[in-house]
Design a protein around this motif. Structure first.
Motif, PDB file in Angstrom:
ATOM      1  N   TYR A  66       0.829  -1.207   0.000  1.00 13.01           N
ATOM      2  CA  TYR A  66       0.000   0.000   0.000  1.00 13.01           C
ATOM      3  C   TYR A  66       0.866   1.260   0.000  1.00 13.01           C
ATOM      4  CZ  TYR A  66      -3.320   3.519   1.481  1.00 13.01           C
ATOM      5  OH  TYR A  66      -4.064   4.651   1.561  1.00 13.01           O
ATOM      6  N   VAL A  67       1.929   1.262   0.782  1.00 13.53           N
ATOM      7  CA  VAL A  67       2.813   2.433   0.846  1.00 13.53           C
ATOM      8  C   VAL A  67       3.470   2.670  -0.509  1.00 13.53           C
ATOM      9  CG1 VAL A  67       4.953   3.295   1.868  1.00 13.53           C
ATOM     10  CG2 VAL A  67       3.189   2.321   3.326  1.00 13.53           C
ATOM     11  N   VAL A  68       3.899   1.612  -1.173  1.00 16.77           N
ATOM     12  CA  VAL A  68       4.495   1.760  -2.507  1.00 16.77           C
ATOM     13  C   VAL A  68       3.484   2.366  -3.476  1.00 16.77           C
ATOM     14  CG1 VAL A  68       5.358   0.462  -4.497  1.00 16.77           C
ATOM     15  CG2 VAL A  68       6.223  -0.022  -2.206  1.00 16.77           C
ATOM     16  N   CYS A  69       2.249   1.922  -3.408  1.00 16.99           N
ATOM     17  CA  CYS A  69       1.212   2.469  -4.279  1.00 16.99           C
ATOM     18  C   CYS A  69       0.974   3.943  -3.978  1.00 16.99           C
ATOM     19  CB  CYS A  69      -0.080   1.676  -4.105  1.00 16.99           C
ATOM     20  SG  CYS A  69      -1.437   2.303  -5.119  1.00 16.99           S
ATOM     21  N   VAL A  70       0.865   4.291  -2.712  1.00 12.31           N
ATOM     22  CA  VAL A  70       0.607   5.685  -2.327  1.00 12.31           C
ATOM     23  C   VAL A  70       1.776   6.582  -2.723  1.00 12.31           C
ATOM     24  CG1 VAL A  70       0.334   7.204  -0.336  1.00 12.31           C
ATOM     25  CG2 VAL A  70      -1.020   5.124  -0.503  1.00 12.31           C
TER      26      VAL A  70
END
Length: 102
Positions: A66-70
């Motif tokens: 999720y952090v990579v996507c954000v």
């Protein structure tokens, strides 16, 4: 810090007070956390305790996804960031069928 972060508005009902629901949730977490701590104070001898802890820690992998996507959204834009993220996460979860990926 609940008094500093929220306020009490005079003349309004109890259920619409900005301080009520945060206070109830924090009180509940403290109360039930204390009960859990009292009930599990001798859990060090419990078989399988570390296996369960490892299972919970493995879920942090999805936080990383999720952090990579954000972090990719400001660079690539929303669509170009979330579409590959969706496809890669679908593959990571084990779905290999073309219809699922479409």
């Amino acid at each position: 810090m609940i008094g500093w972060q929220t306020s009490w508005i005079a003349g309004t009902g109890l259920a619409v007070q900005p301080r009520l629901w945060p206070s109830l949730s924090l009180s509940g977490m403290a109360f039930f956390g204390a009960i859990l701590r009292l009930r599990t104070r001798d859990a060090s001898g419990m078989p399988g305790r570390w296996r369960e802890a490892a299972l919970w820690l493995r879920s942090f992998e999805f936080v990383g996804w999720y952090v990579v996507c954000v972090l990719g959204v400001p660079i690539l834009g929303c669509l170009l960031s979330t579409t590959p993220f969706h496809d890669l996460l679908t593959l990571r979860l084990g779905y290999r069928c073309r219809i699922v990926l479409i």
